[in-house]
Design an enzyme around this catalytic site. Structure first.
Site, PDB file in Angstrom:
ATOM      1  N   HIS A 181     -15.124   4.817   3.525  1.00 17.04           N
ATOM      2  CA  HIS A 181     -16.224   4.568   3.394  1.00 17.04           C
ATOM      3  C   HIS A 181     -16.854   4.455   2.055  1.00 17.04           C
ATOM      4  O   HIS A 181     -17.557   3.508   1.572  1.00 17.04           O
ATOM      5  CB  HIS A 181     -17.319   5.707   4.222  1.00 17.04           C
ATOM      6  CG  HIS A 181     -18.764   5.315   4.157  1.00 17.04           C
ATOM      7  ND1 HIS A 181     -19.427   5.754   3.254  1.00 17.04           N
ATOM      8  CD2 HIS A 181     -19.452   4.520   5.002  1.00 17.04           C
ATOM      9  CE1 HIS A 181     -20.711   5.182   3.590  1.00 17.04           C
ATOM     10  NE2 HIS A 181     -20.722   4.530   4.468  1.00 17.04           N
ATOM     11  N   HIS A 222      -2.607  20.012   6.379  1.00 18.64           N
ATOM     12  CA  HIS A 222      -3.712  18.849   6.158  1.00 18.64           C
ATOM     13  C   HIS A 222      -2.942  17.301   6.364  1.00 18.64           C
ATOM     14  O   HIS A 222      -1.504  17.563   6.127  1.00 18.64           O
ATOM     15  CB  HIS A 222      -4.023  19.150   4.728  1.00 18.64           C
ATOM     16  CG  HIS A 222      -4.722  20.242   4.703  1.00 18.64           C
ATOM     17  ND1 HIS A 222      -6.060  20.832   5.063  1.00 18.64           N
ATOM     18  CD2 HIS A 222      -4.249  21.662   4.049  1.00 18.64           C
ATOM     19  CE1 HIS A 222      -6.167  21.723   4.742  1.00 18.64           C
ATOM     20  NE2 HIS A 222      -5.356  22.514   4.097  1.00 18.64           N
ATOM     21  N   HIS A 250      -3.265   7.247   4.861  1.00 21.09           N
ATOM     22  CA  HIS A 250      -3.742   5.752   4.169  1.00 21.09           C
ATOM     23  C   HIS A 250      -4.985   5.284   4.682  1.00 21.09           C
ATOM     24  O   HIS A 250      -4.948   5.112   5.798  1.00 21.09           O
ATOM     25  CB  HIS A 250      -2.571   4.930   4.209  1.00 21.09           C
ATOM     26  CG  HIS A 250      -2.825   3.645   3.950  1.00 21.09           C
ATOM     27  ND1 HIS A 250      -3.362   3.172   2.644  1.00 21.09           N
ATOM     28  CD2 HIS A 250      -2.526   2.168   4.454  1.00 21.09           C
ATOM     29  CE1 HIS A 250      -3.649   1.994   2.316  1.00 21.09           C
ATOM     30  NE2 HIS A 250      -3.195   1.172   3.368  1.00 21.09           N
ATOM     31  N   HIS A 281      12.260   1.284   6.057  1.00 23.01           N
ATOM     32  CA  HIS A 281      11.947   0.053   5.782  1.00 23.01           C
ATOM     33  C   HIS A 281      12.457  -0.886   6.866  1.00 23.01           C
ATOM     34  O   HIS A 281      13.592  -0.855   7.356  1.00 23.01           O
ATOM     35  CB  HIS A 281      12.719  -0.264   4.547  1.00 23.01           C
ATOM     36  CG  HIS A 281      11.997  -1.618   3.803  1.00 23.01           C
ATOM     37  ND1 HIS A 281      11.877  -2.607   4.347  1.00 23.01           N
ATOM     38  CD2 HIS A 281      11.775  -1.628   2.464  1.00 23.01           C
ATOM     39  CE1 HIS A 281      11.598  -3.544   3.296  1.00 23.01           C
ATOM     40  NE2 HIS A 281      11.272  -3.204   2.267  1.00 23.01           N
ATOM     41  N   CYS A 283       1.013  -1.116   0.281  1.00 24.61           N
ATOM     42  CA  CYS A 283      -0.024   0.102   0.148  1.00 24.61           C
ATOM     43  C   CYS A 283       0.790   1.233  -0.149  1.00 24.61           C
ATOM     44  O   CYS A 283       0.247   2.232  -0.388  1.00 24.61           O
ATOM     45  CB  CYS A 283      -0.968  -0.095   1.229  1.00 24.61           C
ATOM     46  SG  CYS A 283      -2.052  -1.382   1.168  1.00 24.61           S
ATOM     47  N   ASN A 306     -10.118   0.513   1.256  1.00 20.23           N
ATOM     48  CA  ASN A 306      -8.770   0.541   1.112  1.00 20.23           C
ATOM     49  C   ASN A 306      -8.506  -0.135  -0.560  1.00 20.23           C
ATOM     50  O   ASN A 306      -8.538  -1.168  -1.123  1.00 20.23           O
ATOM     51  CB  ASN A 306      -8.104  -0.436   2.009  1.00 20.23           C
ATOM     52  CG  ASN A 306      -6.901  -0.624   1.828  1.00 20.23           C
ATOM     53  OD1 ASN A 306      -6.183   0.082   1.204  1.00 20.23           O
ATOM     54  ND2 ASN A 306      -6.136  -1.288   2.956  1.00 20.23           N
TER      55      ASN A 306
END
Length: 474
Positions: free
Chosen positions: A373, A340, A344, A248, A169, A377
């Protein structure tokens, strides 16, 4: 003679001035700008409403009552609504037996729609693209998807193509980082970044609870964007990349194994989400914040945090001998450096955890909640739906800064900061036709799955069975 002397002394000066100008110009142009982006919205006949979702779950003959009850709880608490999109195979009832062409067609629908619209709107021709970066984690075809795009849009022979797989992702920020590195060494670059995920071959049909959860979270989506460091296009650009940090933790076995594509003990392919995933995400998140904070926050905030942390440590030492619990944990106020937060949409729990960690308000996490919503995802492309929500709501003003945070298998946490470079009106936006309905209240966010399938909670596993002619209620 005087003219010759002037030329002798002026030529080196002019050459030196030109080299200095080139150096400064190169440094000024090294960060890319987003010229425009296009989020993918499949057709309405690809919406996974509650009734269809129930049919998909109940036709999986590998699931027993325990698994049905687990999925019921997962779906109800997921934060996902009834208008998210799924791959075509689940509507055809073939999710248990996909073929490679299903995945290719899933990608083609997105590639033709979003990239085509982006080229048409920007007026940039495919032949003007210098760099192409494609990230789709769970689909590696031969030829690559990057080659597929080059073939569809007939790009130049010397286009530099990068095909990124397996990054999960967080892959879209990795793609941005590739463009950033190219722009650091080249001027007048046009880059096309394509970010999506393939669900067709990874829709899990088994009964492993750690793998069936992915079916409840991941949905179809994608985004295409054009980036540039061409000086003449700066005024037309929407965002400028300020900084990007990648963390990572793949060297740690627990982090590496917590989130992966694998087969279960019956040989059924799916996506595994381990119980130690929240811990791995937290560790990567904290390390990423520690690295990016000093580079985006004002000195006054860093000094405040250092002083408060010192005194709280001192208080804790003194309280060890007494009955007091000591001072709480000091926290950095990221709102002093950014305006802002683009989070994710990994799930409701992910959004809640980041909200608590960064002390955000409900309005600040609203874009992520509403995106989860409405679109679910969508893996690496989810950040851009969140960004599009902010834009459609006209919350992004020129000069403001946006903090993007993403997580991915490996385990990774990547973040970056964008600066808004012009006033944005939300035109040509994926949210444009229905953003007026948002934000939704808590009642509207409630998943209707419980009202239709709540009876599963009351059943006894020893006597539970579904009739062969069972029909999902409307």
């Amino acid at each position: 003679m005087e003219l010759v002397e002037i030329l002798v002394f002026s030529v080196p000066f002019l050459l030196l001035s030109y080299k200095l100008w080139r150096f400064l110009d190169c440094r000024r142009n090294r960060q890319p700008y987003i010229l425009d982006y296009e989020c993918y919205m499949p057709k309405d006949d690809r919406k996974l409403n509650t009734k269809l979702s129930g049919e998909i779950v109940l036709r999986n003959k590998n699931l027993g009552l325990h698994e049905h009850q687990f999925l019921l709880k997962a779906i109800v608490n997921s934060g996902i609504g009834e208008e998210t999109y799924g791959p075509k195979i689940v509507f055809d009832g073939r999710e248990a037996s996909p073929v490679l062409d299903d995945a290719r067609l899933e990608m083609d629908d997105f590639l033709h729609d979003s990239i085509g619209k982006l080229f048409a709107r920007t007026g940039i021709s495919p032949s003007e693209i210098d760099v192409l970066v494609v990230n789709v984690s769970m689909l590696a075809t031969v030829p690559s998807l990057a080659s597929r795009i080059i073939n569809i849009y007939k790009m130049r022979d010397d286009v530099k193509a990068y095909n990124v797989t397996g990054m999960g992702c967080s892959a879209s920020l990795i793609s941005i980082n590739i463009v950033q590195n190219v722009c650091a060494s080249r001027g007048n670059v046009h880059a096309l970044v394509v970010t999506s995920e393939s669900l067709s071959l990874n829709w899990y049909s088994g009964n492993d609870k750690s793998m069936i959860l992915a079916n409840s979270l991941f949905r179809t989506g994608g985004c295409a964007m054009i980036l540039t460091n061409k000086p003449s296009l700066r005024r037309n650009a929407m965002f400028k990349l300020k900084i990007l940090v990648r963390t990572h933790h793949g060297a740690r076995d627990d982090a590496y194994n917590c989130c992966q594509q694998k087969e279960d003990d019956k040989g059924l392919l799916g996506f595994f989400l381990g119980k130690n995933l929240p811990k791995a995400a937290t560790q990567a998140f904290i390390e990423n914040l520690n690295e990016i904070a000093p580079r985006i926050l004002p000195i006054r905030e860093l000094l405040r945090f250092t002083i408060v942390s010192y005194f709280r440590k001192l208080c804790r030492r003194q309280s060890k001998a007494g009955a007091g619990a000591g001072a709480g944990r000091a926290g950095i106020n990221f709102k002093t450096g950014v305006d802002h937060f683009c989070l994710h949409t990994g799930g409701k729990a992910v959004i809640d955890a980041i909200k608590q960690s960064l002390s955000l308000t409900e309005q600040e996490v609203e874009p992520a909640r509403m995106t989860l919503h409405r679109f679910g995802n969508t893996s690496a492309s989810s950040l851009w739906y969140v960004l599009a929500y902010m834009e459609a709501k006209r919350r992004l003003k020129k000069g403001e800064r946006i903090f993007m945070i993403s997580f991915g298998a490996g385990f990774k946490c990547n973040s970056c900061v964008w600066e808004v470079t012009r006033e944005l009106e939300g035109e040509n936006n994926v949210w444009k036709e229905f953003v007026h309905r948002y934000p939704l209240n808590l009642k509207e966010l409630a998943n209707p799955f419980l009202s239709r399938y709540g009876w599963l909670r009351e059943k006894d596993p020893a006597t539970f069975s579904l009739p062969h002619d069972y029909v999902v209620p409307d």
